[in-house]
Write a protein that holds these residues in place. Structure first.
Motif, PDB file in Angstrom:
ATOM      1  N   HIS A  69       3.727   1.661  -1.478  1.00 54.09           N
ATOM      2  CA  HIS A  69       4.188   1.937  -2.841  1.00 54.09           C
ATOM      3  C   HIS A  69       3.063   2.483  -3.708  1.00 54.09           C
ATOM      4  O   HIS A  69       3.279   3.374  -4.532  1.00 54.09           O
ATOM      5  N   LEU A  70       1.857   1.943  -3.502  1.00 51.54           N
ATOM      6  CA  LEU A  70       0.710   2.426  -4.273  1.00 51.54           C
ATOM      7  C   LEU A  70       0.453   3.889  -3.949  1.00 51.54           C
ATOM      8  O   LEU A  70       0.267   4.718  -4.849  1.00 51.54           O
ATOM      9  N   ILE A 101       2.888  10.829  -6.358  1.00 54.09           N
ATOM     10  CA  ILE A 101       3.828  11.393  -7.337  1.00 54.09           C
ATOM     11  C   ILE A 101       3.094  11.733  -8.630  1.00 54.09           C
ATOM     12  O   ILE A 101       3.309  12.794  -9.240  1.00 54.09           O
ATOM     13  N   LEU A 102       2.200  10.837  -9.056  1.00 50.75           N
ATOM     14  CA  LEU A 102       1.448  11.072 -10.294  1.00 50.75           C
ATOM     15  C   LEU A 102       0.594  12.330 -10.171  1.00 50.75           C
ATOM     16  O   LEU A 102       0.563  13.176 -11.083  1.00 50.75           O
ATOM     17  N   VAL A 160       2.077  -2.625  -7.887  1.00 50.69           N
ATOM     18  CA  VAL A 160       1.200  -2.982  -6.763  1.00 50.69           C
ATOM     19  C   VAL A 160      -0.060  -3.674  -7.286  1.00 50.69           C
ATOM     20  O   VAL A 160      -0.511  -4.688  -6.733  1.00 50.69           O
ATOM     21  N   THR A 173       2.559   6.041  -2.728  1.00 49.99           N
ATOM     22  CA  THR A 173       3.672   6.855  -3.243  1.00 49.99           C
ATOM     23  C   THR A 173       3.487   7.111  -4.732  1.00 49.99           C
ATOM     24  O   THR A 173       3.659   8.241  -5.200  1.00 49.99           O
ATOM     25  N   GLY A 174       3.121   6.063  -5.460  1.00 47.14           N
ATOM     26  CA  GLY A 174       2.918   6.204  -6.903  1.00 47.14           C
ATOM     27  C   GLY A 174       1.805   7.187  -7.220  1.00 47.14           C
ATOM     28  O   GLY A 174       1.947   8.059  -8.078  1.00 47.14           O
ATOM     29  N   VAL A 175       0.700   7.050  -6.499  1.00 44.81           N
ATOM     30  CA  VAL A 175      -0.438   7.934  -6.746  1.00 44.81           C
ATOM     31  C   VAL A 175      -0.083   9.376  -6.392  1.00 44.81           C
ATOM     32  O   VAL A 175      -0.406  10.307  -7.138  1.00 44.81           O
ATOM     33  N   MET A 222       0.833  -1.214   0.000  1.00 44.40           N
ATOM     34  CA  MET A 222       0.000   0.000   0.000  1.00 44.40           C
ATOM     35  C   MET A 222       0.863   1.259   0.000  1.00 44.40           C
ATOM     36  O   MET A 222       0.503   2.272  -0.590  1.00 44.40           O
ATOM     37  N   CYS A 273       2.772  15.469 -10.161  1.00 44.98           N
ATOM     38  CA  CYS A 273       3.198  15.846 -11.527  1.00 44.98           C
ATOM     39  C   CYS A 273       2.044  16.512 -12.274  1.00 44.98           C
ATOM     40  O   CYS A 273       2.237  17.512 -12.970  1.00 44.98           O
ATOM     41  N   LEU A 291       5.139   2.151 -10.190  1.00 48.57           N
ATOM     42  CA  LEU A 291       4.812   1.795  -8.800  1.00 48.57           C
ATOM     43  C   LEU A 291       3.360   1.328  -8.696  1.00 48.57           C
ATOM     44  O   LEU A 291       3.065   0.305  -8.071  1.00 48.57           O
ATOM     45  N   SER A 349       5.951   6.737 -11.160  1.00 45.15           N
ATOM     46  CA  SER A 349       4.694   6.583 -10.419  1.00 45.15           C
ATOM     47  C   SER A 349       3.795   5.539 -11.087  1.00 45.15           C
ATOM     48  O   SER A 349       3.174   4.718 -10.405  1.00 45.15           O
TER      49      SER A 349
END
Lengths: 126, 225
Positions: free
Chosen positions: A3-4, A10-11, B75, A6-8, A1, A14, B71, B68
């Motif tokens: 990483h998810l 960052i997206l 997941v 973090t990805g969301v 979770m 941006c 990532l 991102s």
């Protein structure tokens, strides 16, 4: 979770940066072009001193924001705009209506183009 | 030049952070999405590094976006099998019970020479000894020998072997690692005794590892001639 998330994050960050830079660029280019259009009208009515003052003010407005434009635009494009501003000021100082008007129209077009290139239209994406 | 220099440092740090964030999988097992990401990120970083006329953000934003997305997809791949199957595909059986599955081999566009090459690299010369050979999602070929041809294990020979112990580094490059020392159940007094036994100081040791049972491995620093 983690990483998810973090990805969301960052997206979305941006995306926020892209929208913010576009909004700011749009606002400032619109301001610059509206002043240049006023200068064009003044030159058309042969008020070259007022036109020169307005163009100089617009150029100063542009130069004060060169840091932002340097981060967002290609340097060649920003340099091109600066070069055209310089020419325009010269033409206004010399009262050359024949050169001033097309150059001013060209500069307005250049600045509008800078902003348009950043907009997520399909022809820009493709 | 100076601009390129500074941008290179910034982008290098960004790339290291991106790879660390993506995790060890990225380095060890290049599945299709990870392979794409690795190539993309390298390419995206090189453009603003070399062309200072392009804003740095023109490289940073795409790198962060790719990171991102990777990532998120990694997941989702872990949690949802259909996503995993879509992004990475499934392993393909190439051999079963000594027989080459020709149709599957053709689907993977692998030649029989390539298959035998991969098997030879794993020490397998006789194809009839292979029980299963699979092409994994990262393109590697795994071969499992028929149990009849596998090397015997200690259990098969009914030989008692001690359990493997994980060695812990207690000195690394001349520096005593107190937390590792404590984790191995030892203290400085014990360490000093071992160093006296080896006839050296901690600074002269490149690596000293210890297991729970007390087995030591010592490698001294090399002295320049």
């Amino acid at each position: 979770m983690k990483h998810l998330a973090t990805g969301v994050v960052i997206l979305l960050l941006c995306l926020a940066i892209c929208f913010t830079s576009l909004a700011v660029l749009d606002h400032w280019t619109t301001h610059a072009t509206s002043q240049l259009e006023q200068a064009l009208e003044l030159a058309d009515q042969e008020y070259f001193d007022e036109a020169e003052a307005l163009v100089t003010e617009t150029w100063e407005f542009w130069r004060r924001r060169r840091g932002f434009f340097g981060m967002v635009l290609r340097h060649t494009e920003a340099d091109q705009v600066n070069s055209t501003f310089r020419q325009l000021v010269e033409y206004a100082q010399n009262g050359c209506a024949e050169e001033f008007e097309p150059t001013c129209a060209d500069l307005i077009e250049q600045i509008n183009h800078l902003c348009d290139m950043e907009k997520p239209y399909y022809y820009n994406v493709l | 030049m100076f601009i390129s220099y500074i941008r290179t440092i910034i982008l290098y740090v960004l790339l290291i952070a991106a790879v660390r964030l993506m995790g060890k999988r990225q380095l060890g097992e290049l599945e299709p999405t990870e392979f794409v990401v690795a190539i993309l990120i390298a390419d995206l970083a090189s453009v603003p590094m070399q062309d200072i006329g392009i804003p740095l953000f023109a490289g940073v934003i795409p790198i962060l976006t790719v990171l991102s997305i990777e990532l998120i997809f990694s997941v989702l791949s872990v949690r949802f099998r259909p996503v995993r199957k879509f992004l990475s595909g499934s392993p393909v059986m190439l051999m079963e019970n000594g027989k080459i599955l020709v149709q599957n081999l053709m689907e993977t566009r692998l030649t029989v020479d390539e298959l035998t090459q991969h098997l030879r690299a794993q020490g397998i010369l006789d194809l009839s000894t292979v029980q299963y050979a699979l092409m994994e999602v990262d393109g590697k070929i795994s071969a499992i020998l028929d149990p009849k041809y596998q090397p015997p294990t200690a259990q098969d020979l009914q030989i008692h072997v001690d359990a493997a112990e994980m060695p812990v580094a207690v000195i690394s490059d001349g520096v005593i690692l107190d937390d590792q020392l404590a984790a191995s159940g030892r203290n400085r007094a014990w360490l000093d005794k071992q160093l006296r036994h080896f006839g050296c100081t901690a600074e002269e040791v490149f690596l000293l590892t210890a297991t729970k049972s007390g087995k030591l491995y010592l490698c001294r620093q090399e002295v320049d001639a």
